[in-house]
Design an enzyme around this catalytic site. Structure first.
Site, short mmCIF file in Angstrom:
data_model
loop_
_atom_site.label_atom_id
_atom_site.label_comp_id
_atom_site.label_asym_id
_atom_site.label_seq_id
_atom_site.Cartn_x
_atom_site.Cartn_y
_atom_site.Cartn_z
N GLU A 293 0.89 -1.18 0.00
CA GLU A 293 0.00 0.00 0.00
C GLU A 293 0.92 1.21 0.00
O GLU A 293 1.79 1.34 0.87
CB GLU A 293 -0.92 -0.01 1.22
CG GLU A 293 -1.82 -1.24 1.31
CD GLU A 293 -2.69 -1.48 0.09
OE1 GLU A 293 -3.03 -0.51 -0.61
OE2 GLU A 293 -3.01 -2.64 -0.18
N CYS A 327 -1.42 9.00 4.04
CA CYS A 327 -1.48 8.68 2.61
C CYS A 327 -2.81 9.12 2.02
O CYS A 327 -2.93 9.33 0.83
CB CYS A 327 -1.28 7.19 2.43
SG CYS A 327 -2.46 6.23 3.37
#
Ligand SMILES: NC(=O)c1ccc[n+]([C@@H]2O[C@H](COP(=O)([O-])OP(=O)(O)OC[C@H]3O[C@@H](n4cnc5c(N)ncnc54)[C@H](O)[C@@H]3O)[C@@H](O)[C@H]2O)c1
Ligand SMILES: N[C@@H](CCC=O)C(=O)O
Length: 542
Positions: A293, A327
């Site tokens: 990720e 993020c």
């Protein structure tokens, strides 16, 4: 024991608020004071033994007060990495032979310890080492981490119950084997929960792990390792090596028994790991599972029907909580001119200029500092670019000061060019770009925003017109792995909004869900025939 056990129904850990004068706030303050007064060694943990890495030492500091050293860690060497790999391999047979419920009990116990006596320690370590406010630490190192531990057990149990059909006279079974080899978990600085989840999720399924936390997260990672031990994790199941990681990768990625990589961090580093695995592919026993990720350039699109109060709050929280170092942080917004010039611009600028970033042990602050000098330089370079580019105009912030801590002011800028590099580059800091468009150009702007950035992690639409919500959700179907309607693009909750993105944002294996756990299993199908045939001929042969 012969039994098919069910596991406790998971629930999300309630978020504590740490109001002034509350018992929670006072206890957390005490733990902050204790940890601030110490300066500890931050060793590796290999086969249950703690020892300092053999490479150069690294000082782990408080980002908001960088003269204050919390502890000293070191860069793991090739020898250190070899020892960690050996420990993981040695522990594998015993760990995978342990029944699932015994492994699960360790991680459920870790969840309860963290919900209780370990909560203040992990929260305080995360606040001091990663410059998170009390609430940002609480939603990460307490709640999200606890949720990962509880929900992973629940989802893993469901996966283990997953079995094939059987026709009459036959019994088909799945033997849910762990991967053959060890897993390499490499974790980012910004979330203590992610750092804890990446090694523990594969371990729950019976894998053994070499874990390499980010050096700037090492303070909280140290206490996470102690928490696993306190919960009863046997030596060698998770082996923590410290430092930047290049030397660790030299060893780990060349090992024939590498069975998987569980990564969260930047796109660049994940692509480097993937490329190296590709180059070494013929040398592995199997095909390593690659789960990563990575970065984002997360959007907020507003329509003229948007609730402007909600949009204002979402942009401030989405862009500036934890100094934009999520993020999922909102870093590009698309706002109709009528809303922008109708008051949102001035309101956002005033709110952003009023946000206080400072020492996070002062609970009145909204945020802290960015993580280190490298992040500070990246942000100041971006501010320089924005302030000198004719197509951009700063409306809030735009300044930075690293004299005490690495502080970057919450910055909002307008940019007339929606293809400008500031709309495609992840800065990972408190910098929000806004493209203002004539109201009638909404469809065109959505189409442009859909594909301009290489990432597809999170994004939001703000609109009260349901036809618009539907059309944007459809048009942006592949632009975000986590899509929000009238909400900020941050703050996914385990079990509720499984998290992950595609395109350059990762493999979208949804941390904290069965999608992720299934990657750490290698099922064997077993067919048993109760009365096997004894004649090799078929009826059509006459
Ligand atoms: N998509 C998500 O769920 C998610 C969550 C958190 C953070 N992130 C991303 O993470 C990034 C910020 O975190 P970061 O600064 O820690 O990322 P980073 O990529 O710089 O570092 C991540 C980890 O990789 C290690 N590393 C770097 N080079 C290595 C190598 N050659 N071998 C082994 N390890 C190596 C680092 O030491 C660290 O442990 C941002 O891009 C952010 O978007 C993504
Ligand atoms: N899962 C977190 C972000 C993790 C990345 O930094 C969120 O939804 O805000």
């Amino acid at each position: 024991m012969d039994a098919v056990f069910s596991v406790p129904e998971p629930h999300n850990e309630p978020v504590r608020t740490y109001e002034p004068g509350s018992a929670d706030a006072e206890r957390l303050q005490r733990r902050l004071t204790e940890l601030t007064a110490e300066r500890i060694d931050l060793p590796m943990t290999i086969a249950g033994e703690q020892r300092m890495a053999g490479g150069a030492p690294i000082q782990v500091v408080q980002p908001h007060r960088h003269a204050h050293v919390l502890g000293v860690t070191g860069h793991a060497t090739h020898d250190d990495a070899r020892a960690a790999v050996k420990a993981a391999k040695d522990a594998a047979p015993g760990w995978r032979a342990l029944p699932f419920e015994e492994r699960a009990a360790i991680f459920l116990r870790a969840a309860e310890l963290l919900a209780g006596p370990w909560r203040d320690t992990l929260n305080a370590a995360t606040m001091l080492g990663q410059s998170k406010t009390a609430v940002q630490a609480e939603i990460d190192s307490a709640c999200e981490f606890i949720d990962f531990l509880r929900f992973n057990v629940f989802f893993a149990r469901k996966l283990l119950a997953e079995q094939p059909m059987s026709s009459p006279g036959v019994w088909n079974r799945f033997d849910h084997r762990p991967l053959e080899g060890f897993v390499y978990a490499v974790t980012p600085f910004n979330f203590t929960a992610i750092a804890g989840n990446l090694p523990s999720a594969p371990a729950l399924l019976g894998n053994t792990v070499v874990w390499k936390p980010g050096p700037t997260q090492q303070f909280a990672a140290h206490f996470t390792m102690r928490l696993f031990e306190a919960a009863g994790l046997p030596p060698g199941v998770i082996n923590m090596v410290t430092g930047r990681g290049e030397e660790v990768s030299d060893v780990v990625l060349a090992d024939p028994d590498l069975a998987g990589i569980h990564f969260t961090g930047s796109t660049k580093v994940f692509q480097h790991l993937w490329r190296t695995v590709g180059e070494n592919i013929a040398g592995y026993r199997g095909y390593p599972r690659l789960v990563g990720e990575t970065g984002g350039k997360d959007f907020v699109v507003a329509h003229t029907s948007a609730d402007v109060d909600a949009l204002h709050t979402a942009l401030i929280r989405g862009a500036f909580e934890y100094q934009g170092q999520k993020c999922s942080a909102a870093s590009r917004a698309y706002v109709p001119r009528s809303i922008w010039e109708g008051g949102l611009r001035d309101r956002l600028a005033a709110t952003a200029d009023g946000l206080t970033y400072g020492d996070v042990t002062d609970f009145r602050n909204f945020g802290g500092a960015v993580i280190d000098d490298k992040a500070f330089s990246r942000h100041t370079a971006a501010l320089e670019l924005i302030s000198t580019d004719d197509s951009c105009r700063i409306i809030a912030g735009g300044t930075a000061d690293d004299s005490v801590g690495w502080f970057v002011r919450p910055t909002i800028f307008e940019c007339g060019d929606p293809a400008h590099e500031t709309f495609t580059t992840e800065y990972f800091g408190p910098i929000l770009g806004v493209h203002v468009f004539d109201d009638a150009r909404f469809d065109e702007v959505v189409t442009q925003a859909e594909a301009i950035a290489p990432y597809a992690l999170t994004g939001s639409i703000f609109a009260t017109d349901r036809r618009v919500v539907d059309a944007v959700a459809e048009k942006m179907r592949y632009a975000a792995g986590n899509f929000y309607i009238n909400d900020k693009p941050t703050g996914a909750v385990v079990g509720q909004q499984p998290f992950g993105g595609a395109r350059a944002s990762g493999t979208n294996d949804k941390a904290g869900s069965w999608h992720n756990l299934v990657r750490w299993m290698s099922p064997r199908t077993i067919k048993e025939t109760f009365v096997p045939p004894t004649d090799h001929t078929y009826p059509h042969m006459g």
